[in-house]
Scaffold this motif. Structure first.
Motif, PDB file in Angstrom:
ATOM      1  N   UNK A   1      53.841  77.298  83.558  1.00 34.96           N
ATOM      2  CA  UNK A   1      54.175  77.624  82.178  1.00 34.96           C
ATOM      3  C   UNK A   1      54.607  76.424  81.371  1.00 34.96           C
ATOM      4  N   UNK A   2      55.435  75.545  81.970  1.00 30.74           N
ATOM      5  CA  UNK A   2      55.883  74.351  81.256  1.00 30.74           C
ATOM      6  C   UNK A   2      54.729  73.407  81.006  1.00 30.74           C
ATOM      7  N   UNK A   3      53.883  73.209  82.009  1.00 28.07           N
ATOM      8  CA  UNK A   3      52.710  72.359  81.831  1.00 28.07           C
ATOM      9  C   UNK A   3      51.795  72.915  80.754  1.00 28.07           C
ATOM     10  N   UNK A   4      51.630  74.233  80.733  1.00 29.58           N
ATOM     11  CA  UNK A   4      50.802  74.868  79.711  1.00 29.58           C
ATOM     12  C   UNK A   4      51.356  74.590  78.319  1.00 29.58           C
ATOM     13  N   UNK A   5      52.662  74.702  78.152  1.00 33.27           N
ATOM     14  CA  UNK A   5      53.265  74.431  76.843  1.00 33.27           C
ATOM     15  C   UNK A   5      53.057  72.980  76.424  1.00 33.27           C
ATOM     16  N   UNK A   6      53.207  72.060  77.367  1.00 36.72           N
ATOM     17  CA  UNK A   6      53.020  70.646  77.048  1.00 36.72           C
ATOM     18  C   UNK A   6      51.578  70.339  76.666  1.00 36.72           C
ATOM     19  N   UNK A   7      50.631  71.039  77.286  1.00 35.89           N
ATOM     20  CA  UNK A   7      49.222  70.822  76.967  1.00 35.89           C
ATOM     21  C   UNK A   7      48.835  71.424  75.617  1.00 35.89           C
ATOM     22  N   UNK A   8      49.407  72.582  75.318  1.00 32.77           N
ATOM     23  CA  UNK A   8      48.981  73.339  74.148  1.00 32.77           C
ATOM     24  C   UNK A   8      49.665  72.891  72.866  1.00 32.77           C
ATOM     25  N   UNK A   9      50.931  72.529  72.942  1.00 30.53           N
ATOM     26  CA  UNK A   9      51.688  72.220  71.727  1.00 30.53           C
ATOM     27  C   UNK A   9      51.057  71.120  70.866  1.00 30.53           C
ATOM     28  N   UNK A  10      50.575  70.012  71.440  1.00 29.41           N
ATOM     29  CA  UNK A  10      49.914  69.023  70.562  1.00 29.41           C
ATOM     30  C   UNK A  10      48.676  69.572  69.851  1.00 29.41           C
ATOM     31  N   UNK A  11      47.961  70.492  70.492  1.00 31.65           N
ATOM     32  CA  UNK A  11      46.781  71.081  69.864  1.00 31.65           C
ATOM     33  C   UNK A  11      47.159  72.061  68.756  1.00 31.65           C
ATOM     34  N   UNK A  12      48.393  72.556  68.800  1.00 34.80           N
ATOM     35  CA  UNK A  12      48.866  73.484  67.779  1.00 34.80           C
ATOM     36  C   UNK A  12      49.282  72.790  66.477  1.00 34.80           C
ATOM     37  N   UNK A  13      49.513  71.491  66.536  1.00 33.79           N
ATOM     38  CA  UNK A  13      50.110  70.792  65.389  1.00 33.79           C
ATOM     39  C   UNK A  13      49.285  70.926  64.111  1.00 33.79           C
ATOM     40  N   UNK A  14      47.958  70.706  64.107  1.00 32.27           N
ATOM     41  CA  UNK A  14      47.213  70.869  62.847  1.00 32.27           C
ATOM     42  C   UNK A  14      47.316  72.273  62.266  1.00 32.27           C
ATOM     43  N   UNK A  15      47.251  73.294  63.116  1.00 37.66           N
ATOM     44  CA  UNK A  15      47.389  74.665  62.623  1.00 37.66           C
ATOM     45  C   UNK A  15      48.765  74.886  62.013  1.00 37.66           C
ATOM     46  N   UNK A  16      49.792  74.366  62.649  1.00 37.72           N
ATOM     47  CA  UNK A  16      51.149  74.492  62.115  1.00 37.72           C
ATOM     48  C   UNK A  16      51.281  73.798  60.767  1.00 37.72           C
ATOM     49  N   UNK A  17      50.734  72.603  60.655  1.00 33.55           N
ATOM     50  CA  UNK A  17      50.864  71.835  59.409  1.00 33.55           C
ATOM     51  C   UNK A  17      50.204  72.566  58.245  1.00 33.55           C
ATOM     52  N   UNK A  18      48.956  72.959  58.431  1.00 40.94           N
ATOM     53  CA  UNK A  18      48.224  73.589  57.316  1.00 40.94           C
ATOM     54  C   UNK A  18      48.715  75.012  57.056  1.00 40.94           C
ATOM     55  N   UNK A  19      49.114  75.740  58.110  1.00 41.50           N
ATOM     56  CA  UNK A  19      49.638  77.081  57.907  1.00 41.50           C
ATOM     57  C   UNK A  19      50.931  77.073  57.111  1.00 41.50           C
ATOM     58  N   UNK A  20      51.850  76.180  57.484  1.00 46.24           N
ATOM     59  CA  UNK A  20      53.105  76.079  56.744  1.00 46.24           C
ATOM     60  C   UNK A  20      52.867  75.575  55.326  1.00 46.24           C
ATOM     61  N   UNK A  21      51.883  74.712  55.135  1.00 44.27           N
ATOM     62  CA  UNK A  21      51.593  74.192  53.795  1.00 44.27           C
ATOM     63  C   UNK A  21      51.046  75.291  52.888  1.00 44.27           C
ATOM     64  N   UNK A  22      50.215  76.180  53.426  1.00 45.05           N
ATOM     65  CA  UNK A  22      49.726  77.305  52.627  1.00 45.05           C
ATOM     66  C   UNK A  22      50.892  78.165  52.164  1.00 45.05           C
ATOM     67  N   UNK A  23      51.786  78.511  53.088  1.00 38.40           N
ATOM     68  CA  UNK A  23      52.931  79.348  52.726  1.00 38.40           C
ATOM     69  C   UNK A  23      53.857  78.623  51.751  1.00 38.40           C
ATOM     70  N   UNK A  24      54.061  77.328  51.937  1.00 34.49           N
ATOM     71  CA  UNK A  24      54.943  76.579  51.050  1.00 34.49           C
ATOM     72  C   UNK A  24      54.385  76.512  49.640  1.00 34.49           C
ATOM     73  N   UNK A  25      53.100  76.204  49.528  1.00 34.61           N
ATOM     74  CA  UNK A  25      52.494  76.135  48.199  1.00 34.61           C
ATOM     75  C   UNK A  25      52.514  77.496  47.514  1.00 34.61           C
ATOM     76  N   UNK A  26      52.254  78.537  48.267  1.00 35.30           N
ATOM     77  CA  UNK A  26      52.316  79.867  47.677  1.00 35.30           C
ATOM     78  C   UNK A  26      53.707  80.208  47.188  1.00 35.30           C
ATOM     79  N   UNK A  27      54.731  79.825  47.963  1.00 40.78           N
ATOM     80  CA  UNK A  27      56.108  80.106  47.566  1.00 40.78           C
ATOM     81  C   UNK A  27      56.517  79.323  46.326  1.00 40.78           C
ATOM     82  N   UNK A  28      55.950  78.136  46.157  1.00 40.28           N
ATOM     83  CA  UNK A  28      56.300  77.303  45.009  1.00 40.28           C
ATOM     84  C   UNK A  28      55.379  77.508  43.817  1.00 40.28           C
ATOM     85  N   UNK A  29      54.449  78.431  43.926  1.00 40.83           N
ATOM     86  CA  UNK A  29      53.551  78.714  42.818  1.00 40.83           C
ATOM     87  C   UNK A  29      52.431  77.708  42.646  1.00 40.83           C
ATOM     88  N   UNK A  30      52.152  76.914  43.681  1.00 44.52           N
ATOM     89  CA  UNK A  30      51.077  75.932  43.629  1.00 44.52           C
ATOM     90  C   UNK A  30      49.795  76.526  44.205  1.00 44.52           C
TER      91      UNK A  30
END
Length: 218
Positions: free
Chosen positions: A156-185
């Motif tokens: 499980x720990x190895x799986x998390x270490x392998x997967x988390x770096x691959x999650x970073x682009x999804x996290x960045x763009x997903x949070x940016x969509x929500x942030x822009x929507x919240x700020x009216x952009x």
């Protein structure tokens, strides 16, 4: 394929490691953040999109090691590999079952938890849209990681270490969509990039997961 999907859904509910555990973790993260950063509504409203997305991402991690683990333990993974069903389709169905039991409940609960973080009114719709567009990528990437670590004791720990770096682009763009929507952009540009990541992972990673499973089953 449908029978395999229904079987995985039933196992997720009976085992107790699906939506219940993920929702509880998501709630805990959301409740603890105001204690850590303070009760200032303006600060919470500014960081709410990122916190909600990070909580959803970490909640999805909790059940990734179960995607192929049960089939590996009882030997049914070998039977699935030799069945007429393509292994790529099996990997895709496994990822879909994980999304339905782990990620989709988080999408439904996100607006209610956004209230705890003083998420601006304009951000609720875009938060749900971003989670709907991005969480399938988390499940597909997680299935690939689970295929890499299947058969490894306490992987499980190895799986998390392998997967988390691959999650970073999804996290960045997903949070940016929500942030822009919240700020009216305008959130269309990061939303398109997020959708592109999801479509790319759905198109490619089931084949990579199948290839890794074939190697591990030899």
């Amino acid at each position: 394929m449908i029978a395999l999907l229904l079987r995985d859904l039933r196992l997720a509910v009976r085992a107790g490691g699906g939506f219940g555990l993920g929702l509880a973790f998501f709630l805990i993260v959301t409740v603890l953040v105001p204690f850590g950063v303070g009760p200032q509504s303006e600060l919470l409203a500014r960081i709410a999109p990122g916190i909600l997305w990070l909580g959803a991402l970490l909640a999805c991690l909790l059940s990734l090691d179960r995607i192929f683990a049960l089939e590996w333990e009882d030997g049914s993974l070998d039977l699935l590999a030799t069945s007429p069903l393509p292994l790529e389709g099996i990997a895709a169905i496994k990822a879909l079952a994980h999304w339905l039991t782990s990620a989709l409940p988080l999408v439904a609960a996100a607006p209610a938890l956004g209230l705890l973080l003083s998420l601006p009114q304009g951000g609720y719709l875009w938060l749900m849209v971003s989670l709907l567009a991005g969480t399938p990528a988390l499940s597909v990437i997680g299935a690939f990681g689970a295929a890499l670590t299947v058969g490894i004791k306490r992987g499980g720990l190895l799986l998390s270490l392998l997967v988390l770096p691959l999650y970073v682009p999804t996290l960045i763009f997903g949070a940016e969509v929500a942030r822009r929507g919240a700020e009216g952009l305008n959130p269309i540009t990061p939303l398109l990039l997020l959708a592109g990541i999801t479509c790319g992972t759905i198109a490619l990673l089931p084949f990579a997961s199948a290839a890794v499973l074939r190697i591990n089953l030899r």
